[in-house]
Every structure is written in C-alpha cells, then in structure tokens.
Motif scaffolding. Sequence first.
Motif, PDB file in Angstrom:
ATOM      1  N   GLY A 138      40.797  39.706  43.056  1.00 16.33           N
ATOM      2  CA  GLY A 138      39.662  39.646  44.300  1.00 16.33           C
ATOM      3  C   GLY A 138      39.870  41.081  45.107  1.00 16.33           C
ATOM      4  O   GLY A 138      38.778  41.700  45.281  1.00 16.33           O
ATOM      5  N   MET A 139      41.153  41.589  45.009  1.00 14.10           N
ATOM      6  CA  MET A 139      41.064  42.968  45.835  1.00 14.10           C
ATOM      7  C   MET A 139      40.329  44.011  45.198  1.00 14.10           C
ATOM      8  O   MET A 139      40.006  44.788  45.646  1.00 14.10           O
ATOM      9  N   PHE A 140      40.463  44.224  43.654  1.00 14.73           N
ATOM     10  CA  PHE A 140      39.690  45.196  42.906  1.00 14.73           C
ATOM     11  C   PHE A 140      38.371  44.839  43.198  1.00 14.73           C
ATOM     12  O   PHE A 140      37.532  46.049  43.363  1.00 14.73           O
ATOM     13  N   SER A 141      37.574  43.810  43.362  1.00 16.05           N
ATOM     14  CA  SER A 141      36.400  43.648  43.604  1.00 16.05           C
ATOM     15  C   SER A 141      35.984  44.078  45.013  1.00 16.05           C
ATOM     16  O   SER A 141      35.082  44.695  45.315  1.00 16.05           O
ATOM     17  N   GLU A 142      36.667  43.391  45.993  1.00 19.88           N
ATOM     18  CA  GLU A 142      36.155  43.597  47.349  1.00 19.88           C
ATOM     19  C   GLU A 142      36.487  45.118  47.787  1.00 19.88           C
ATOM     20  O   GLU A 142      35.909  45.679  48.527  1.00 19.88           O
ATOM     21  N   ARG A 143      37.487  45.700  47.192  1.00 25.06           N
ATOM     22  CA  ARG A 143      37.945  47.150  47.643  1.00 25.06           C
ATOM     23  C   ARG A 143      36.797  47.796  47.051  1.00 25.06           C
ATOM     24  O   ARG A 143      36.343  49.072  47.655  1.00 25.06           O
ATOM     25  N   SER A 144      36.134  47.699  46.127  1.00 20.23           N
ATOM     26  CA  SER A 144      35.149  48.326  45.442  1.00 20.23           C
ATOM     27  C   SER A 144      33.806  47.975  46.140  1.00 20.23           C
ATOM     28  O   SER A 144      32.689  48.807  46.072  1.00 20.23           O
ATOM     29  N   GLY A 145      33.705  46.974  47.271  1.00 18.60           N
ATOM     30  CA  GLY A 145      32.535  46.787  48.093  1.00 18.60           C
ATOM     31  C   GLY A 145      31.820  45.411  47.671  1.00 18.60           C
ATOM     32  O   GLY A 145      30.810  44.998  47.938  1.00 18.60           O
ATOM     33  N   VAL A 146      32.481  44.573  46.901  1.00 19.10           N
ATOM     34  CA  VAL A 146      31.593  43.398  46.280  1.00 19.10           C
ATOM     35  C   VAL A 146      32.658  42.194  46.876  1.00 19.10           C
ATOM     36  O   VAL A 146      33.565  41.983  46.374  1.00 19.10           O
ATOM     37  N   ILE A 147      32.125  41.264  47.776  1.00 18.85           N
ATOM     38  CA  ILE A 147      32.796  40.115  48.123  1.00 18.85           C
ATOM     39  C   ILE A 147      32.928  39.276  46.904  1.00 18.85           C
ATOM     40  O   ILE A 147      32.065  38.942  46.329  1.00 18.85           O
ATOM     41  N   ASN A 148      34.160  38.794  46.864  1.00 19.96           N
ATOM     42  CA  ASN A 148      34.446  37.852  45.667  1.00 19.96           C
ATOM     43  C   ASN A 148      34.725  36.475  46.190  1.00 19.96           C
ATOM     44  O   ASN A 148      35.908  36.038  46.122  1.00 19.96           O
ATOM     45  N   ILE A 149      33.804  35.646  46.430  1.00 16.45           N
ATOM     46  CA  ILE A 149      33.913  34.412  46.783  1.00 16.45           C
ATOM     47  C   ILE A 149      34.169  33.345  45.489  1.00 16.45           C
ATOM     48  O   ILE A 149      34.297  32.192  45.376  1.00 16.45           O
ATOM     49  N   ALA A 150      33.957  34.138  44.465  1.00 16.90           N
ATOM     50  CA  ALA A 150      33.693  33.475  43.110  1.00 16.90           C
ATOM     51  C   ALA A 150      35.094  33.342  42.414  1.00 16.90           C
ATOM     52  O   ALA A 150      35.039  32.910  41.238  1.00 16.90           O
ATOM     53  N   LEU A 151      36.100  33.623  43.042  1.00 17.73           N
ATOM     54  CA  LEU A 151      37.215  33.766  42.310  1.00 17.73           C
ATOM     55  C   LEU A 151      37.664  32.220  41.962  1.00 17.73           C
ATOM     56  O   LEU A 151      38.315  32.093  40.799  1.00 17.73           O
ATOM     57  N   GLU A 152      37.403  31.107  42.723  1.00 14.29           N
ATOM     58  CA  GLU A 152      37.546  29.776  42.641  1.00 14.29           C
ATOM     59  C   GLU A 152      36.780  29.536  41.095  1.00 14.29           C
ATOM     60  O   GLU A 152      37.594  28.964  39.965  1.00 14.29           O
ATOM     61  N   GLY A 153      35.561  29.873  40.989  1.00 11.94           N
ATOM     62  CA  GLY A 153      34.941  29.494  39.579  1.00 11.94           C
ATOM     63  C   GLY A 153      35.337  30.334  38.340  1.00 11.94           C
ATOM     64  O   GLY A 153      35.492  29.720  37.291  1.00 11.94           O
ATOM     65  N   LYS A 154      35.704  31.617  38.563  1.00 13.47           N
ATOM     66  CA  LYS A 154      36.361  32.391  37.685  1.00 13.47           C
ATOM     67  C   LYS A 154      37.597  31.652  37.078  1.00 13.47           C
ATOM     68  O   LYS A 154      37.939  31.826  35.820  1.00 13.47           O
ATOM     69  N   MET A 155      38.475  31.532  37.893  1.00 10.18           N
ATOM     70  CA  MET A 155      39.686  30.715  37.669  1.00 10.18           C
ATOM     71  C   MET A 155      39.606  29.443  36.876  1.00 10.18           C
ATOM     72  O   MET A 155      40.064  29.194  35.827  1.00 10.18           O
ATOM     73  N   LEU A 156      38.598  28.648  37.310  1.00 14.51           N
ATOM     74  CA  LEU A 156      38.422  27.406  36.623  1.00 14.51           C
ATOM     75  C   LEU A 156      37.641  27.814  35.143  1.00 14.51           C
ATOM     76  O   LEU A 156      38.264  26.990  34.000  1.00 14.51           O
ATOM     77  N   PHE A 157      36.913  28.817  34.996  1.00 12.55           N
ATOM     78  CA  PHE A 157      36.471  29.190  33.762  1.00 12.55           C
ATOM     79  C   PHE A 157      37.733  29.531  32.750  1.00 12.55           C
ATOM     80  O   PHE A 157      37.874  29.232  31.748  1.00 12.55           O
ATOM     81  N   GLY A 158      38.781  30.311  33.435  1.00  7.82           N
ATOM     82  CA  GLY A 158      39.792  30.727  32.614  1.00  7.82           C
ATOM     83  C   GLY A 158      40.408  29.576  32.124  1.00  7.82           C
ATOM     84  O   GLY A 158      41.111  29.554  31.206  1.00  7.82           O
ATOM     85  N   ALA A 159      40.960  28.577  33.274  1.00  9.38           N
ATOM     86  CA  ALA A 159      41.909  27.316  32.936  1.00  9.38           C
ATOM     87  C   ALA A 159      41.040  26.804  32.001  1.00  9.38           C
ATOM     88  O   ALA A 159      41.716  26.273  30.746  1.00  9.38           O
ATOM     89  N   PHE A 160      39.769  26.547  31.596  1.00 11.72           N
ATOM     90  CA  PHE A 160      39.132  25.611  30.611  1.00 11.72           C
ATOM     91  C   PHE A 160      39.034  26.457  29.112  1.00 11.72           C
ATOM     92  O   PHE A 160      39.521  25.872  28.184  1.00 11.72           O
TER      93      PHE A 160
END
Lengths: 354, 295
Positions: B30-52
């Motif tokens: 999330g840090m890499f995304s937000e530091r570049s200027g993009v809010i990353n509320i999608a971490l939860e969803g991306k984790m779920l995709f990774g888990a599956f």
Amino acid sequence: MTNTRKGKCAKYFEVALYPVIATCLALLVGVIIMLVTGHNPVDAYLALFEGAFGSSVAIAETLSRSTPLFLTGLAVAFAFKCGLFNIGVEGQLHVGAMAAAVVGCYLTGLPAIAHIPLTLLAAAVVAGIWAGVPGYLKARFRTHEVINTIMMNHIAIALVSYLVVHVFRAPGVIPRTSTILPSAQLYRFIEFSRLNIGLFMAMIALYLIYYLLWKTNVGYEIRAVGHNDKAAECAGINVKRNIVMAMVISGMLGGLAGAERIMGLHLSFIQGFSPGYGFEGIAVALLGRNHPLGILFSAILFGALANGGFRMSMATAVPTDLATVIQAVVVFFVAAEQLAKLFIKRRKKGRLAE
Amino acid sequence: MNLIERIFDVTIVMVTIRMATPLIIAGIGGMFSERSGVINIALEGKMLFGAFSSVAISYYTGNPWLGAAGAILIGGLIGFLHAVVSIKFNANQVVSGVAINILAIGLTAFLLETFFHVSGTTPTVAKLPVWGGFSPIVYFVAVLVVFSHITLFYTPFGLRLIAAGEHPKALETAGVNVIKIRYLGVIISGCLAGLAGAQLSIGTMSLFVEGMTAGRGFIALAALIFGKWTPLGILGSCLLFGFTDALGMRLAGLGIGLPTQFIQMLPFVVTMIALVSFVGRARPPKAIGMSYQKE
C-alpha cells in the motif's frame, strides 16, 4: 416552455446515458466471464430474467430484494452529497436490525400502530448513533471516515454476532433471536411473496430525502459542504455539524434497511442474514448518480440480479456470485466515466463523419 | 507460574510475527501505491485474489512455490487494472478501490464454485514448507522491510515515487514520467498484496476460505497510515496489530473471560483508537487521491 421541457428531457437523457452504458458493458463482461469459464451465457441470462420478472410473484420477490437497497443506496448517496464516503452502511444495517429485533420482540402490549414506528425508530436511532461516531471522529480529529466506517463494520458484525449467540439467542441450531411480535411485523400484501409495506416505507424515504436535500436549507448546507467545504465554511456554514449530521442521517437510513429485513422478511435476527446489502448500496448509489430517482432504478436492477441469480444458478449451474461480479464491474465503469464517454464520443464522431 | 508468564512466552512472540506478516507485506505494498499518489483501499481485494489464486495454482500444479509466484502475478494484474481505471481514466480512487474489493469477493466465490464445484472452502492443497516454525514468506518480510526502506529513501526510483505523490507537476517538469511512476507504484502494491494473500492461504493454512482476508487488508491500510507511510513505521504498527491478535488468541486459549466475538473486534478497535490518537501527527502525501494529467 416546450423548449425548456425539451432541454430538461435532454438533460435527463444525458445523465441517464452513462449508467445505462455502464450496465450494458457490465452485463457484457458477465458474458465474457461465463464464456471463459464454460457456461452458456444466453441460457444463464434468460433464466436470470425469468427468475427476476417471469411472474407476478417473481416481480414481487425482486422488489422485496430491492427494498433494503433503496435505503442502503440512499444512505450511501446522502453521505456522498456531503462529501463523505460511508462504507459503513453494512455495519449500520446490522446494529439497526438487531435493535429492531430486540424492540420488536421484547416491547410487549403495544398496538401495531405504535409498535411498528417505535421499532423502526429504535433501529434508526441506534444505527444513526453508530454512524455518528465516524462522523464525529472526522469532524473533530480529521481521521478518515472511510477507514473508520470500515473498522466499525467489523466491530458491528462481531457485536451483533455476540448478542445473537450469547444474549438473545432463541433455541435452535442457527443462532437467531426469538420471532418478533405480530404487532411489530410489516404487513405482506402479496400472496406467496414476502414483499411487505416496507417497500412503501422505502419509497417515502426516497421522496423525503429528495425533498430534504434539494428543497430545504438543511439539504442546501449539506450539499454546499459536499461541494466545497472551505467555501461553505466561508459562507458561515458549520461544516463540522453538517458532517456529523449527514453521517447520522445516512446511518439512520441504513438502520431502517436492517429493520425492514427483520420486521418484514426474516421476523427475527438471524446471524449472517445480510448478503451485503450495505455494500450493494455503494453500487446502487454510484450507478444511480446519488439521486433518489437514479437509486430507484439501480436498486431494482441489483435486486433483479440477485433475485434472478438464484433461478440462474439452479437452472444453469452458474454461481449466484456472478451478480456480485457484475455489480463490481458496474462500479468500475461508473467510476471510470471517461471510459464510457470515450464510447459516446466515438459514436458522435462517427455520426459527424457521415 | 503466574498469569503474566503464562501469557507472555516465546509462542506469543511467534504468533505475533505470524499474524503481522501478511499485514506488513500488504502495508508496504500500500505504501508504494500511496506514496505515488494513489489511495489504496483495494488492498483487501488484492489480498483475497492472491489467497485464492495461490491455492488454485497449488492445487493444479501441486507446487506451492508456483502458487506464491502466481499470487504475485495475479495481484500485479489486479494492480494494473486498478491503475488503468484510477490513473488513465481518472476514476475516483476510493471508488475504484471499492470496486476491486467487491470484484474480489464475487469473482473468488464464482471461481471457487466453477473450479472446485464446492462453495465456501477449497479442498486442502500443498502449502509452503515450514522453516524454523515460519513460512518462507516470513523471512522474506525481513528482506522486504530493509529493501523497501532503502528503495524509498535512497534510490532515484524511491525519491521519484515520493515526488509523484507530493508534487507531481514538479516531477514532470524535471523530465520524469509521473504516470509511469504511479503505474509502477500501484502494480507493486498489487504484487505485494497478492503475496500477502498467499501467506494467509498457503503460508499459514493450506486452503482457501471465502472472504478469508476478513478485513486484514483494511488493517494493513490503517497500519500504513499509523506507520506514517514509511517501511519501518509499517513494521512497527503491524507488529502492534499482530500482537493484539496474538494476545486475543492467547487469552481465549487460557479461557479468560472474553467471548471470541470481542477478540475478533479487538484489532479494529485498536486501529480506530490508534488513528485518533496518532493520525494528527502523520501527514499523508500531498497529492494523494488527485488524478494527474499531463499538460
């Protein structure tokens, strides 16, 4: 006069165009997903449509599924109008539902005419306070309401789960509260369907919120804060008070959505009763462009997708979760409005070239 | 033995590390995304995709390492999607993040039923090996924290990333492609969040359960804010949240008072309190949430 009316029609058409395109594109993505995973999309969509609108009972059940979505969509939209993103409607719906179940069950000796409003009021008040907390934290400490409402979703769901398992549990395998008293139940007016007068309650709420937002000073202030909080502050509007108030009203709407499920559909609080009405409200509000009229249509669309989804999954083995996927894609396309605009521009360019 | 000794032993340290691991990976993503200027509320969803995806790949290939690699890849793809919508099409970043989260819930459930013909839980698959009590991903975290600290503060890429989130115009004036930097930031966040998800599914368990991320992506997001958008800060705050989890489990194991529902609540309550008491001093990147267009 005809000119202005025409202008208005054209404006409505323009406003409605993107959501319609977004919906079509999302259904198209659904087709692609089904093709990739080896399902027959034509059969699936036909079954879905029949399940949603194939008979009067099917239509009634679709409207029943849409009823909480009118309210959760409205809840999200109302907060949006004040510049707030209330992702916590799911939690507010849960605490409201629990409040309705308790008041509906344990407040005895009242006639329906008093019991029903009191039960609704209890749900609205509890959920309103619940939503007021992140509103207050935003106004007082400037902590982001998005994170706080998400945190409070998890807290709310764990809390009501505790209450239904350990405090108000009725005998039986599934954790649920005792059935609410008949005096608190919402009247079902169609045979073989669970559609109840909660539908009309939701319609009234749609109109009242429209009136509040666009015809009163209160609504004007809320919209002013949402439009530009600094300018609103300069104009003498109390921004902090409006933020808290918008969250409280938004939460109350979410609580009412939960109350309707308990008082009209399940008749007791059942653990895990919500398939995510609060989250669906986000999609409903976005697709409906945060306007009550738009919410009316988009809630029916998502209600139809969910209700028809059951028929679809039984008839064609396409999992009901496809409805959720379509919902997400709709939100994508609505969010990326420029994408849809791209399509329209191309079409216009094509026309000009002709 | 007194109670304190029964609560605080080596095991609770190990459980803390185990619980903190996915949070740290996702938080740094999330840090890499937000530091570049993009809010990353999608971490939860991306984790779920990774888990599956890690479970699905491990199931079909029998190789959990490929599963972990696949999770990184799929996470990156979802990150790319997120980037296209948020950067190219200027979508509201919070809304596009919510869309990813809804998509993750729907699509993982849909694919679970399509692939495995069951709903709720996958069959068990080969999980990552255990090295000294931990999954290999735990050791990766140590490297990741150091590596991302150096990258962020001491390399041209890191400094450009920060500039993209603070003052994109100035960066563009200096001849750097802001859009490209932001794309990279969001894609890296997807890769790492995907790996964080793999840690949940094939790192600690050996199967996928619907919605198994259970809000961890959001806690990672809170840890990111609490950790002031720095790798070391994220490490610290994730360890705190991991400890909250571990403590809750230990108390439950000892049969002390609290019902499980309250233990589940604990990390979320701690997060809210932490944000209220500390966020005033943390300052988000200046241009976060604003779309950037070349002039």
